[in-house]
Design a protein around this motif. Structure first.
Motif, PDB file in Angstrom:
ATOM      1  N   VAL A 346       0.857  -1.163  -0.029  1.00 34.31           N
ATOM      2  CA  VAL A 346       0.102  -0.070  -0.060  1.00 34.31           C
ATOM      3  C   VAL A 346       0.688   1.238   0.167  1.00 34.31           C
ATOM      4  CG1 VAL A 346      -1.987   1.155   1.188  1.00 34.31           C
ATOM      5  CG2 VAL A 346      -1.814  -1.313   1.074  1.00 34.31           C
ATOM      6  N   LEU A 347       0.797   2.255  -1.061  1.00 31.37           N
ATOM      7  CA  LEU A 347       1.563   3.352  -1.364  1.00 31.37           C
ATOM      8  C   LEU A 347       0.678   4.585  -0.690  1.00 31.37           C
ATOM      9  CD1 LEU A 347       3.402   2.195  -4.230  1.00 31.37           C
ATOM     10  CD2 LEU A 347       4.111   1.604  -1.752  1.00 31.37           C
ATOM     11  N   VAL A 348       1.552   5.524  -0.768  1.00 27.73           N
ATOM     12  CA  VAL A 348       0.993   7.231  -0.841  1.00 27.73           C
ATOM     13  C   VAL A 348       1.796   7.993  -1.376  1.00 27.73           C
ATOM     14  CG1 VAL A 348      -0.134   6.654   1.549  1.00 27.73           C
ATOM     15  CG2 VAL A 348       2.241   7.581   1.252  1.00 27.73           C
ATOM     16  N   VAL A 349       1.384   9.098  -2.019  1.00 30.18           N
ATOM     17  CA  VAL A 349       2.144   9.932  -2.932  1.00 30.18           C
ATOM     18  C   VAL A 349       2.768  10.941  -1.670  1.00 30.18           C
ATOM     19  CG1 VAL A 349       2.032  11.982  -4.223  1.00 30.18           C
ATOM     20  CG2 VAL A 349       0.420  10.193  -4.530  1.00 30.18           C
ATOM     21  N   ALA A 350       4.060  11.088  -2.099  1.00 26.61           N
ATOM     22  CA  ALA A 350       4.875  12.228  -1.192  1.00 26.61           C
ATOM     23  C   ALA A 350       4.231  13.350  -1.079  1.00 26.61           C
ATOM     24  CB  ALA A 350       6.204  12.013  -1.641  1.00 26.61           C
ATOM     25  N   PRO A 351       4.397  14.095   0.167  1.00 25.20           N
ATOM     26  CA  PRO A 351       3.574  15.374   0.151  1.00 25.20           C
ATOM     27  C   PRO A 351       4.315  16.510  -0.435  1.00 25.20           C
ATOM     28  CG  PRO A 351       4.705  14.897   2.201  1.00 25.20           C
ATOM     29  CD  PRO A 351       4.837  13.613   1.258  1.00 25.20           C
ATOM     30  N   ASP A 352       5.459  16.293  -0.936  1.00 29.08           N
ATOM     31  CA  ASP A 352       6.041  17.474  -1.687  1.00 29.08           C
ATOM     32  C   ASP A 352       5.479  17.471  -3.410  1.00 29.08           C
ATOM     33  OD1 ASP A 352       7.570  15.249  -1.907  1.00 29.08           O
ATOM     34  OD2 ASP A 352       9.377  16.588  -2.741  1.00 29.08           O
ATOM     35  N   VAL A 353       5.146  16.217  -3.705  1.00 29.32           N
ATOM     36  CA  VAL A 353       4.675  16.173  -5.164  1.00 29.32           C
ATOM     37  C   VAL A 353       3.553  16.751  -5.847  1.00 29.32           C
ATOM     38  CG1 VAL A 353       4.425  13.977  -6.840  1.00 29.32           C
ATOM     39  CG2 VAL A 353       6.028  13.900  -4.963  1.00 29.32           C
ATOM     40  N   THR A 354       3.655  17.199  -6.935  1.00 27.84           N
ATOM     41  CA  THR A 354       2.523  18.080  -7.491  1.00 27.84           C
ATOM     42  C   THR A 354       2.666  17.297  -9.022  1.00 27.84           C
ATOM     43  OG1 THR A 354       3.765  19.737  -8.247  1.00 27.84           O
ATOM     44  CG2 THR A 354       2.598  20.167  -6.184  1.00 27.84           C
ATOM     45  N   GLU A 355       1.109  17.729  -9.563  1.00 31.96           N
ATOM     46  CA  GLU A 355       1.134  17.211 -10.943  1.00 31.96           C
ATOM     47  C   GLU A 355       0.565  18.390 -11.733  1.00 31.96           C
ATOM     48  OE1 GLU A 355      -1.254  13.516 -11.980  1.00 31.96           O
ATOM     49  OE2 GLU A 355      -2.568  15.050 -12.621  1.00 31.96           O
ATOM     50  N   ALA A 356       0.987  18.360 -12.859  1.00 34.55           N
ATOM     51  CA  ALA A 356       0.638  19.506 -14.141  1.00 34.55           C
ATOM     52  C   ALA A 356       0.400  18.748 -15.255  1.00 34.55           C
ATOM     53  CB  ALA A 356       1.894  20.237 -14.150  1.00 34.55           C
ATOM     54  N   ARG A 357      -0.848  19.238 -16.070  1.00 33.96           N
ATOM     55  CA  ARG A 357      -1.460  18.501 -17.065  1.00 33.96           C
ATOM     56  C   ARG A 357      -1.466  19.711 -18.001  1.00 33.96           C
ATOM     57  NH1 ARG A 357      -5.030  13.724 -16.508  1.00 33.96           N
ATOM     58  NH2 ARG A 357      -4.284  12.681 -14.622  1.00 33.96           N
TER      59      ARG A 357
END
Length: 438
Positions: A346-357
């Protein structure tokens, strides 16, 4: 600036002018005290907190008004701060600082290491290391005189750090051999010698971190030459080597000629640059890389980490040492997991990660999906919709395998094929810190 002896005696009540002279920090002449060193405040910060040290070193070229003497002891520069920020914040018992200089790495290491041995070929550098430990009330730092690993023959350490004198310098008359940056060897042989010898001084599980240069020679890339050094080590080592910058021979020569206090347009500048270019030409050097090496002696079994990469961008800030430690932990955990074990995680996204589209005008679906990292090495990755969907669903609730099966169903693709495609990239995202184990 020179000051009257009486004024210094009134100001430094316990030490006085004669005390400064005894410490090697000043000279007396004609009733005046002339400084031979500078003491500057230096702030620091890592995952465990922040603070400020006072760091003494020799006067720089601005204060001297000309080129530096060859025995100059450098203060805290950009490279020193970079390496200090890269140090792992995990606790350890014994540490070693090779080429201590003014002692900044030993001070930083001592925050996490019980006892630190600091070595240098310069007695004056070791004196500054001892002084800076005293100025900042830091105990547990022992100084020893000698080159590379000679002062610690037969000893092993849990943590080794070094900002060695790695600058490539022509071995010809008339070129200053500054002790703080020139190890007296040809080309990048000093870094190669460090890599060859460090394994014998690492305890099982011990980590060495250093800065270095490597030459691209006769078409063989510098990173490939660094890989060859590691692979030739008598003690097998895990390796993570990052090239942060690469310079052509002329740019490299001009950089280090200016660093010694000889500026463009002044007498001797062109002669020194020509000496560097002749030296590079004799070895077929077309580029010089600068970067960081993290080497680890495996606690058990053969090495499992061999990563050599170019990341030509500035570090985003403090906390890189904690990022390196987390990456090593993730690597070790992943090495114990087959694909079935990873799919069950089970994984989580690191809090410093953002996504751009990024969308083309009028298009419903994005042309580019990008993941960006605010910490660590500040990586940016272009990803496809399948991986984007998986990362977006990693919220600490469902295992990776279940998420992939659901995404395959939504996309109308084969689940096994999607697993085979995504799981290797999930491993990479875990190592680089975009994802974390919940």
């Amino acid at each position: 600036m020179p000051e009257a002896t009486a004024s210094v005696d009134r100001t430094l009540v316990r030490t006085g002018a004669h005390g400064l002279v005894a410490l090697g920090l000043a000279s007396l002449a004609d009733g005046e005290v002339r400084p031979a060193a500078v003491v500057r405040p230096q702030s620091y910060a890592d995952a465990t907190g922040s603070g400020q040290w006072w760091i003494a070193s020799d006067l720089d070229e601005a204060a001297l008004g000309g080129p530096l003497p060859e025995e100059h002891v450098l203060g805290v520069g950009g490279a020193s701060l970079t390496l200090a920020g890269l140090q792992l914040p995990a606790p350890a018992e014994r540490g070693l600082d090779v080429g201590a200089g003014c002692g900044i790495q030993a001070l930083r290491a001592r925050a996490h290491v019980g006892h630190v041995v600091a070595t240098d070929i310069s007695p004056r550098a070791l004196a500054f290391t001892r002084l800076n430990a005293l100025l900042n009330g830091v105990d547990g730092i022992e100084t020893r005189h000698g080159s590379l690993f000679e002062p610690v023959a037969g000893e092993t350490f849990d943590r080794i750090v070094s900002n060695p004198p790695f600058v490539i310098t022509p071995r010809v008359a008339g070129v200053p051999a500054y002790e703080y940056r020139d190890g007296g060897m040809v080309g990048d042989d000093l870094v190669a010698a460090f890599v060859s010898g460090v394994g014998a001084h690492l305890a099982p599980g011990g980590v060495a971190q250093l800065l270095g240069n490597w030459e691209t020679r006769d078409g063989v890339a510098g990173l490939d030459r660094a890989r060859a050094w590691v692979e030739a080590s008598p003690v097998p080592l895990d390796a993570w080597v990052v090239e942060r910058e690469a310079l052509d021979p002329l740019s490299y020569a001009e950089l280090w000629v200016r660093d010694g206090g000889t500026l463009a347009g002044t007498p001797g500048f062109a002669r020194l640059v020509d000496a560097w270019l002749d030296d590079f030409g004799a070895r077929g050097v077309t580029e010089v890389g600068f970067g960081y090496l993290l080497l680890r002696r495996p606690a058990a079994g053969p090495p499992t980490l061999a990563r050599y990469e170019r990341l030509h961008a500035a570090l985003p800030g403090d906390g890189v040492g904690a990022h390196l430690a987390a990456s090593l932990d993730a690597h070790d955990r992943l090495a114990r997991l087959d694909d079935g074990g990873l799919a069950a995680s089970v994984l989580v996204v690191a809090p410093d990660v953002t996504e751009a589209r990024h969308h083309l005008p009028g298009e419903e679906h994005p042309a580019v999906i990008e993941l960006r990292q605010g910490g660590g090495f500040g990586r940016s990755l272009s990803i496809d919709p399948g991986l984007a969907a998986l990362v977006g669903a990693c919220d600490g609730d469902l295992p990776v395998g279940v998420l992939i099966d659901a995404i395959a169903d939504l996309m109308g693709v084969d689940a096994d094929a999607l697993r085979a495609d995504l799981l290797p990239r999930v491993r990479e995202l875990l190592f680089t810190g975009f994802l974390r184990f919940a």
